[in-house]
Structures are given as C-alpha cells and as structure tokens.
Design a protein around this motif. Structure first.
Motif, short mmCIF file in Angstrom:
data_model
loop_
_atom_site.label_atom_id
_atom_site.label_comp_id
_atom_site.label_asym_id
_atom_site.label_seq_id
_atom_site.Cartn_x
_atom_site.Cartn_y
_atom_site.Cartn_z
N ASN A 1 0.83 -1.22 0.00
CA ASN A 1 0.00 0.00 0.00
C ASN A 1 0.86 1.26 0.00
O ASN A 1 0.53 2.25 -0.65
CB ASN A 1 -0.92 0.03 1.22
CG ASN A 1 -1.97 -1.06 1.17
OD1 ASN A 1 -2.29 -1.56 0.11
ND2 ASN A 1 -2.49 -1.42 2.34
N ALA A 2 1.96 1.21 0.75
CA ALA A 2 2.86 2.37 0.79
C ALA A 2 3.50 2.58 -0.58
O ALA A 2 3.61 3.72 -1.06
CB ALA A 2 3.92 2.15 1.86
N LEU A 3 3.89 1.49 -1.24
CA LEU A 3 4.52 1.60 -2.56
C LEU A 3 3.56 2.19 -3.60
O LEU A 3 3.93 3.12 -4.33
CB LEU A 3 5.02 0.22 -3.02
CG LEU A 3 5.59 0.16 -4.44
CD1 LEU A 3 6.80 1.09 -4.62
CD2 LEU A 3 5.99 -1.29 -4.80
N ILE A 4 2.33 1.70 -3.63
CA ILE A 4 1.42 2.24 -4.66
C ILE A 4 1.04 3.69 -4.34
O ILE A 4 0.79 4.47 -5.24
CB ILE A 4 0.17 1.34 -4.88
CG1 ILE A 4 -0.67 1.20 -3.63
CG2 ILE A 4 0.57 -0.02 -5.44
CD1 ILE A 4 -1.96 0.41 -3.85
N THR A 5 1.05 4.04 -3.07
CA THR A 5 0.78 5.44 -2.70
C THR A 5 1.94 6.33 -3.17
O THR A 5 1.72 7.43 -3.70
CB THR A 5 0.58 5.56 -1.18
OG1 THR A 5 -0.49 4.69 -0.80
CG2 THR A 5 0.25 7.00 -0.77
N LEU A 6 3.16 5.83 -3.01
CA LEU A 6 4.34 6.56 -3.48
C LEU A 6 4.26 6.75 -5.01
O LEU A 6 4.47 7.86 -5.52
CB LEU A 6 5.60 5.75 -3.11
CG LEU A 6 6.94 6.25 -3.60
CD1 LEU A 6 7.29 7.61 -3.00
CD2 LEU A 6 8.05 5.25 -3.26
N ILE A 7 3.92 5.68 -5.71
CA ILE A 7 3.84 5.75 -7.18
C ILE A 7 2.75 6.74 -7.62
O ILE A 7 2.98 7.62 -8.45
CB ILE A 7 3.53 4.35 -7.77
CG1 ILE A 7 4.69 3.39 -7.51
CG2 ILE A 7 3.21 4.44 -9.27
CD1 ILE A 7 4.36 1.92 -7.82
N ARG B 1 12.44 1.52 -6.79
CA ARG B 1 13.05 0.38 -6.09
C ARG B 1 13.80 0.84 -4.83
O ARG B 1 13.63 0.30 -3.74
CB ARG B 1 14.01 -0.38 -7.02
CG ARG B 1 14.74 -1.54 -6.32
CD ARG B 1 15.69 -2.24 -7.27
NE ARG B 1 14.99 -2.94 -8.34
CZ ARG B 1 14.45 -4.17 -8.23
NH1 ARG B 1 14.55 -4.83 -7.09
NH2 ARG B 1 13.83 -4.72 -9.24
N LYS B 2 14.65 1.87 -5.01
CA LYS B 2 15.48 2.32 -3.89
C LYS B 2 14.60 2.78 -2.72
O LYS B 2 14.81 2.39 -1.58
CB LYS B 2 16.36 3.49 -4.39
CG LYS B 2 17.35 4.00 -3.39
CD LYS B 2 18.34 4.93 -4.10
CE LYS B 2 19.08 5.80 -3.13
NZ LYS B 2 18.29 6.92 -2.63
N GLN B 3 13.58 3.57 -3.03
CA GLN B 3 12.70 4.09 -1.97
C GLN B 3 11.91 2.97 -1.30
O GLN B 3 11.68 3.00 -0.09
CB GLN B 3 11.73 5.13 -2.54
CG GLN B 3 12.36 6.45 -2.92
CD GLN B 3 12.94 6.45 -4.32
OE1 GLN B 3 13.00 5.43 -4.99
NE2 GLN B 3 13.40 7.61 -4.75
N PHE B 4 11.48 1.98 -2.08
CA PHE B 4 10.70 0.89 -1.51
C PHE B 4 11.54 0.08 -0.51
O PHE B 4 11.07 -0.23 0.60
CB PHE B 4 10.19 -0.02 -2.64
CG PHE B 4 9.33 -1.16 -2.17
CD1 PHE B 4 8.25 -0.94 -1.31
CD2 PHE B 4 9.60 -2.47 -2.56
CE1 PHE B 4 7.45 -2.00 -0.88
CE2 PHE B 4 8.81 -3.53 -2.13
CZ PHE B 4 7.74 -3.29 -1.28
N PHE B 5 12.78 -0.21 -0.88
CA PHE B 5 13.61 -0.98 0.06
C PHE B 5 14.03 -0.12 1.24
O PHE B 5 14.21 -0.64 2.35
CB PHE B 5 14.77 -1.65 -0.69
CG PHE B 5 14.29 -2.89 -1.40
CD1 PHE B 5 14.21 -4.10 -0.73
CD2 PHE B 5 13.83 -2.82 -2.70
CE1 PHE B 5 13.70 -5.23 -1.35
CE2 PHE B 5 13.33 -3.96 -3.34
CZ PHE B 5 13.26 -5.17 -2.66
N GLU B 6 14.14 1.17 1.01
CA GLU B 6 14.44 2.08 2.13
C GLU B 6 13.30 2.03 3.17
O GLU B 6 13.54 2.07 4.37
CB GLU B 6 14.63 3.50 1.57
CG GLU B 6 14.97 4.57 2.60
CD GLU B 6 16.33 4.38 3.25
OE1 GLU B 6 17.14 3.60 2.74
OE2 GLU B 6 16.55 5.01 4.31
N MET B 7 12.06 1.92 2.68
CA MET B 7 10.92 1.80 3.61
C MET B 7 11.12 0.60 4.53
O MET B 7 10.84 0.65 5.72
CB MET B 7 9.61 1.58 2.83
CG MET B 7 9.07 2.77 2.12
SD MET B 7 7.55 2.27 1.24
CE MET B 7 7.14 3.77 0.40
N HIS B 8 11.58 -0.50 3.97
CA HIS B 8 11.74 -1.71 4.76
C HIS B 8 12.98 -1.67 5.65
O HIS B 8 12.98 -2.24 6.74
CB HIS B 8 11.78 -2.94 3.84
CG HIS B 8 10.42 -3.27 3.30
ND1 HIS B 8 9.45 -3.89 4.06
CD2 HIS B 8 9.85 -3.00 2.11
CE1 HIS B 8 8.35 -4.02 3.33
NE2 HIS B 8 8.55 -3.48 2.16
#
Ligand SMILES: C[S@@+](CC[C@H](N)C(=O)[O-])C[C@H]1O[C@@H](n2cnc3c(N)ncnc32)[C@H](O)[C@@H]1O
Length: 220
Positions: free
Chosen positions: A63-69, A108-115
């Motif tokens: 959900n966070a990733l699709i919100t970012l996109i 990609r970078k931001q998504f893995f940064e979230m984790h």
C-alpha cells in the motif's frame, strides 16, 4: 507463525499465514485490491493536496509503494506513517516482486528504504513523500487529529476480532483530523456498526474483485 508466499488472482503475490488461512491481501488479486480500496476509494477521494496517511498494518509495504507511485503522478505531497508489530523480512519482500509486478523500477530504492529504515525516524524518500514506520501494537495508538486518511488494513475480524471493535475505531476517529477519512476492505455489519457508534458516518461502496462491498468512514 509460518508465512508462505502465494500468487493471487491478478498474478500478483501476497503472504499467507498458514495456521490462520489468512492472507495479507485478497486472494482474488493483491494489487487490484490495494488499488481499489486504498487508492481509488481513499487517496483519490480525499481532496487535500498535502495529505497525512496512517496505515494500520504496514506489512509487505504494497500500500505504501502504490501510494508513493500514485502521488508522484499527480503532485500530491504525502506524509506516510505505517504501524507494524510483526515486520516481514527482506527475503519475503524480495519474493513478493512488487517492483517487477508494478513496473516500478524508478521506486526500487525508496521501496527498500521503507523496509530497511530505522523504526521511529521520519525519512524523506522523495521531494513529495516522507515516511515513518512505528513498531508497535495498534492498540497503543493514542494520536489526536494527526492524520487525514487512514488505510485500515488489519487481518480480518475472523482471526483478529479484537481489532475491529469500538475501542480501536475510537482510536482511529481521534487520530483523524476534521474531515478525515478511513477506508477498509471489510464490509461486515458489525464493523460498520462499531464505526458508527464512535461517530463515523459510514458509506458502503462496491468492493474490489471478488468482494461485493467495502467501507469508507468519514469524520464529519
Ligand atoms: C493484512 S496485513 C497488512 C498488509 C499490508 N497493508 C500490506 O500492504 O502488505 C495486517 C498486518 O497487521 C500486522 N498486525 C497484526 N496484528 C497487529 C497488531 N496488534 N499490532 C500491530 N500490527 C499488527 C500484521 O503483522 C500484518 O502485517
């Protein structure tokens, strides 16, 4: 509890908790459900250009990733907070292949940064998206008027009935600012009544594929 990765109806993957026979997303389509419930009926519905979002159950970060996109496409400024008590591992995140499924290499970078980022420290992921995750139980939330939109994405009432109660929805109501909105995939009458009893005005909306209805609750 043992977690497996499974493929859902739209080809995207999700995590299944074997003992509970419960999934992180709909078996009819993880990505379709996430877009329908949280983006189409939540983010797109709310009129604030700068929006503070609280996610109940950060989980895989879909959900966070699709919100970012999506926020990147239309100039929304997002301040995102995800609550999670039982984080998924990086190995699980890799197996879910959300970046590939969503064709989101640019994030990609931001998504893995979230984790990977530290719990409790706000991180600026892009010029329009700040992210904070808090490792705590939902029951410990005691914020007041801090969010505009809540993605209520807890496991279902069948397995965690204690999270779909007046006590929890009262916390959600208090955490929202005036004109705040809460969206969830759930549609049960008992859930709707618990929301109404703490003051929410609740709408029943068409659900994602495989589900007749979902709920949107408004703090008016
Ligand atoms: C349906 S999944 C969330 C899916 C997530 N939104 C995503 O996009 O992957 C529910 C999440 O709530 C978390 N959870 C369950 N009970 C919790 C509790 N009492 N406090 C905090 N987190 C909890 C689970 O670990 C799981 O990640």
């Amino acid at each position: 509890m043992k977690r497996n990765i499974i493929t859902t109806g739209d080809g995207s993957k999700t995590i299944q908790i074997q003992d509970w026979e419960e999934q992180y997303h709909s078996v009819h389509g993880a990505v379709n459900e996430a877009y329908h419930v949280f983006i189409d009926k939540g983010l797109e519905y709310h009129t604030n250009k700068a929006i503070r979002i609280l996610e109940i159950g950060f989980g895989s970060g879909l959900n966070a990733l699709i919100t970012l996109i999506e926020s990147g496409k239309n100039g929304r400024v997002v301040d995102y907070t995800g609550i999670e008590a039982y984080p998924v591992s990086i190995e699980e995140v890799l197996q879910l292949e959300y970046i590939e499924t969503l064709n989101a290499e640019a994030y990609r970078k931001q998504f893995f940064e979230m984790h990977k980022c530290a719990w409790g420290i706000k991180t600026k992921l892009t010029s329009h998206f700040t992210f904070l995750k808090q490792k705590k139980d939902f029951q410990e939330i005691s914020d007041t008027s801090l969010y505009d939109l809540i993605y209520f994405d807890a496991f279902g009432a069948r397995v965690q009935p204690e999270l779909w109660t007046e006590i929890v929805f009262d916390k959600m109501y208090k955490a929202l600012s005036a004109n705040g909105v809460l969206v969830t995939y759930a549609a049960k009458g008992s859930v709707r009544r618990a929301m109404q009893s703490v003051g929410f005005v609740v709408e029943r909306l068409p659900g994602p594929p495989g589900k007749r209805e979902m709920l949107r609750a408004l703090k008016v």
